[in-house]
Motif scaffolding. Structure first.
Motif, PDB file in Angstrom:
ATOM      1  N   MET A 133      -5.832  71.387 -64.014  1.00 46.62           N
ATOM      2  CA  MET A 133      -6.360  70.166 -64.586  1.00 46.62           C
ATOM      3  C   MET A 133      -7.809  70.437 -64.998  1.00 46.62           C
ATOM      4  O   MET A 133      -8.595  70.968 -64.222  1.00 46.62           O
ATOM      5  CB  MET A 133      -6.279  69.047 -63.542  1.00 46.62           C
ATOM      6  N   GLY A 134      -8.156  70.029 -66.200  1.00 44.94           N
ATOM      7  CA  GLY A 134      -9.482  70.285 -66.740  1.00 44.94           C
ATOM      8  C   GLY A 134     -10.540  69.321 -66.231  1.00 44.94           C
ATOM      9  O   GLY A 134     -10.247  68.287 -65.618  1.00 44.94           O
ATOM     10  N   VAL A 135     -11.781  69.678 -66.510  1.00 39.52           N
ATOM     11  CA  VAL A 135     -12.920  68.883 -66.064  1.00 39.52           C
ATOM     12  C   VAL A 135     -12.895  67.487 -66.683  1.00 39.52           C
ATOM     13  O   VAL A 135     -13.132  66.484 -65.993  1.00 39.52           O
ATOM     14  CB  VAL A 135     -14.233  69.620 -66.413  1.00 39.52           C
ATOM     15  N   VAL A 136     -12.581  67.396 -67.954  1.00 38.64           N
ATOM     16  CA  VAL A 136     -12.563  66.092 -68.629  1.00 38.64           C
ATOM     17  C   VAL A 136     -11.467  65.209 -68.046  1.00 38.64           C
ATOM     18  O   VAL A 136     -11.685  64.011 -67.794  1.00 38.64           O
ATOM     19  CB  VAL A 136     -12.376  66.278 -70.157  1.00 38.64           C
ATOM     20  N   GLU A 137     -10.322  65.800 -67.771  1.00 33.06           N
ATOM     21  CA  GLU A 137      -9.229  65.018 -67.187  1.00 33.06           C
ATOM     22  C   GLU A 137      -9.600  64.535 -65.784  1.00 33.06           C
ATOM     23  O   GLU A 137      -9.341  63.382 -65.426  1.00 33.06           O
ATOM     24  CB  GLU A 137      -7.951  65.861 -67.131  1.00 33.06           C
ATOM     25  N   CYS A 138     -10.234  65.395 -64.991  1.00 33.03           N
ATOM     26  CA  CYS A 138     -10.709  64.974 -63.661  1.00 33.03           C
ATOM     27  C   CYS A 138     -11.685  63.809 -63.787  1.00 33.03           C
ATOM     28  O   CYS A 138     -11.606  62.836 -63.034  1.00 33.03           O
ATOM     29  CB  CYS A 138     -11.396  66.135 -62.951  1.00 33.03           C
ATOM     30  N   ALA A 139     -12.619  63.925 -64.730  1.00 29.01           N
ATOM     31  CA  ALA A 139     -13.615  62.866 -64.928  1.00 29.01           C
ATOM     32  C   ALA A 139     -12.944  61.552 -65.309  1.00 29.01           C
ATOM     33  O   ALA A 139     -13.300  60.490 -64.782  1.00 29.01           O
ATOM     34  CB  ALA A 139     -14.619  63.277 -65.997  1.00 29.01           C
ATOM     35  N   LEU A 140     -11.982  61.610 -66.210  1.00 27.46           N
ATOM     36  CA  LEU A 140     -11.314  60.384 -66.649  1.00 27.46           C
ATOM     37  C   LEU A 140     -10.533  59.730 -65.516  1.00 27.46           C
ATOM     38  O   LEU A 140     -10.565  58.502 -65.357  1.00 27.46           O
ATOM     39  CB  LEU A 140     -10.409  60.671 -67.849  1.00 27.46           C
ATOM     40  N   TRP A 141      -9.832  60.538 -64.715  1.00 26.03           N
ATOM     41  CA  TRP A 141      -9.098  59.963 -63.591  1.00 26.03           C
ATOM     42  C   TRP A 141     -10.054  59.397 -62.550  1.00 26.03           C
ATOM     43  O   TRP A 141      -9.808  58.351 -61.950  1.00 26.03           O
ATOM     44  CB  TRP A 141      -8.145  60.982 -62.967  1.00 26.03           C
ATOM     45  N   GLY A 142     -11.173  60.088 -62.299  1.00 24.05           N
ATOM     46  CA  GLY A 142     -12.181  59.570 -61.373  1.00 24.05           C
ATOM     47  C   GLY A 142     -12.792  58.274 -61.870  1.00 24.05           C
ATOM     48  O   GLY A 142     -13.005  57.328 -61.103  1.00 24.05           O
ATOM     49  N   LEU A 143     -13.075  58.221 -63.177  1.00 25.12           N
ATOM     50  CA  LEU A 143     -13.593  56.984 -63.772  1.00 25.12           C
ATOM     51  C   LEU A 143     -12.590  55.847 -63.630  1.00 25.12           C
ATOM     52  O   LEU A 143     -12.962  54.709 -63.316  1.00 25.12           O
ATOM     53  CB  LEU A 143     -13.925  57.200 -65.246  1.00 25.12           C
ATOM     54  N   PHE A 144     -11.313  56.154 -63.864  1.00 24.23           N
ATOM     55  CA  PHE A 144     -10.298  55.111 -63.737  1.00 24.23           C
ATOM     56  C   PHE A 144     -10.195  54.616 -62.292  1.00 24.23           C
ATOM     57  O   PHE A 144     -10.028  53.416 -62.056  1.00 24.23           O
ATOM     58  CB  PHE A 144      -8.930  55.599 -64.219  1.00 24.23           C
ATOM     59  N   GLY A 145     -10.318  55.527 -61.319  1.00 23.91           N
ATOM     60  CA  GLY A 145     -10.307  55.111 -59.914  1.00 23.91           C
ATOM     61  C   GLY A 145     -11.458  54.167 -59.607  1.00 23.91           C
ATOM     62  O   GLY A 145     -11.279  53.138 -58.954  1.00 23.91           O
ATOM     63  N   GLY A 146     -12.649  54.518 -60.090  1.00 14.73           N
ATOM     64  CA  GLY A 146     -13.802  53.636 -59.900  1.00 14.73           C
ATOM     65  C   GLY A 146     -13.617  52.310 -60.606  1.00 14.73           C
ATOM     66  O   GLY A 146     -13.964  51.248 -60.079  1.00 14.73           O
ATOM     67  N   PHE A 147     -13.055  52.357 -61.813  1.00 14.98           N
ATOM     68  CA  PHE A 147     -12.811  51.129 -62.576  1.00 14.98           C
ATOM     69  C   PHE A 147     -11.795  50.231 -61.865  1.00 14.98           C
ATOM     70  O   PHE A 147     -11.950  49.001 -61.852  1.00 14.98           O
ATOM     71  CB  PHE A 147     -12.313  51.479 -63.979  1.00 14.98           C
ATOM     72  N   ALA A 148     -10.776  50.833 -61.267  1.00 21.71           N
ATOM     73  CA  ALA A 148      -9.761  50.046 -60.556  1.00 21.71           C
ATOM     74  C   ALA A 148     -10.398  49.271 -59.406  1.00 21.71           C
ATOM     75  O   ALA A 148     -10.130  48.071 -59.229  1.00 21.71           O
ATOM     76  CB  ALA A 148      -8.654  50.967 -60.039  1.00 21.71           C
ATOM     77  N   VAL A 149     -11.248  49.950 -58.633  1.00 21.16           N
ATOM     78  CA  VAL A 149     -11.912  49.274 -57.513  1.00 21.16           C
ATOM     79  C   VAL A 149     -12.832  48.177 -58.027  1.00 21.16           C
ATOM     80  O   VAL A 149     -12.833  47.050 -57.509  1.00 21.16           O
ATOM     81  CB  VAL A 149     -12.696  50.288 -56.660  1.00 21.16           C
ATOM     82  N   GLU A 150     -13.643  48.483 -59.037  1.00 24.26           N
ATOM     83  CA  GLU A 150     -14.563  47.486 -59.592  1.00 24.26           C
ATOM     84  C   GLU A 150     -13.809  46.314 -60.192  1.00 24.26           C
ATOM     85  O   GLU A 150     -14.220  45.162 -60.047  1.00 24.26           O
ATOM     86  CB  GLU A 150     -15.477  48.120 -60.640  1.00 24.26           C
ATOM     87  N   GLY A 151     -12.711  46.585 -60.880  1.00 24.05           N
ATOM     88  CA  GLY A 151     -11.922  45.516 -61.486  1.00 24.05           C
ATOM     89  C   GLY A 151     -11.344  44.573 -60.448  1.00 24.05           C
ATOM     90  O   GLY A 151     -11.388  43.346 -60.609  1.00 24.05           O
TER      91      GLY A 151
END
Length: 136
Positions: A1-19
């Motif tokens: 898994m690439g760095v950009v994909e890791c970043a996007l999944w991490g961002l989505f995890g943070g967004f899920a909690v914030e949402g």
């Protein structure tokens, strides 16, 4: 898994909690949370969300780059758990200068020679036999 994909999944995890947190705030206040006197305004709210997303994405990138993530779910979990991960990592670092170098009282250290019974002490007897009693 690439760095950009890791970043996007991490961002989505943070967004899920914030949402989910934001949805709870709307339910709790009955409207936009920043319109309530005890809640932060829209700018501090937005800044806090951006910080949370950046930390979640950054931790996912760091873990992915180090080979600690095997797939998208791991990166998502890191994004969700980012505050806990940071708190646990920060707890491993002494916060006061010199606190790791200060001598400790030997009596309070478990396993230190001063805390262990001495061979000549009659006050305690330790049996090293297993499965039997000392009166055989």
């Amino acid at each position: 898994m690439g760095v950009v994909e890791c970043a996007l999944w991490g961002l989505f995890g943070g967004f899920a909690v914030e949402g989910l947190d934001f949805a709870g705030a709307i339910r709790r206040t009955g409207g936009w949370p920043w319109k309530q006197p005890e809640e932060p305004g829209p700018v501090p709210f937005l800044v806090s969300v951006v910080i949370r997303l950046a930390v979640g994405g950054g931790l996912a990138v760091a873990a992915g780059s180090a080979g600690q993530i095997s797939g998208p779910f791991g990166a998502l979990a890191i994004g969700i758990a980012a505050p806990l991960v940071v708190a646990q990592l920060a707890g491993q670092v002494p916060l006061t200068p010199g606190s790791a170098d200060e001598p400790q009282d030997e009596q309070s250290q478990p396993g230190s020679p001063a805390a262990l019974p001495h061979a000549g002490d009659d006050s305690s007897t330790v049996s090293t036999t297993t499965g039997g009693s000392d009166a055989e």
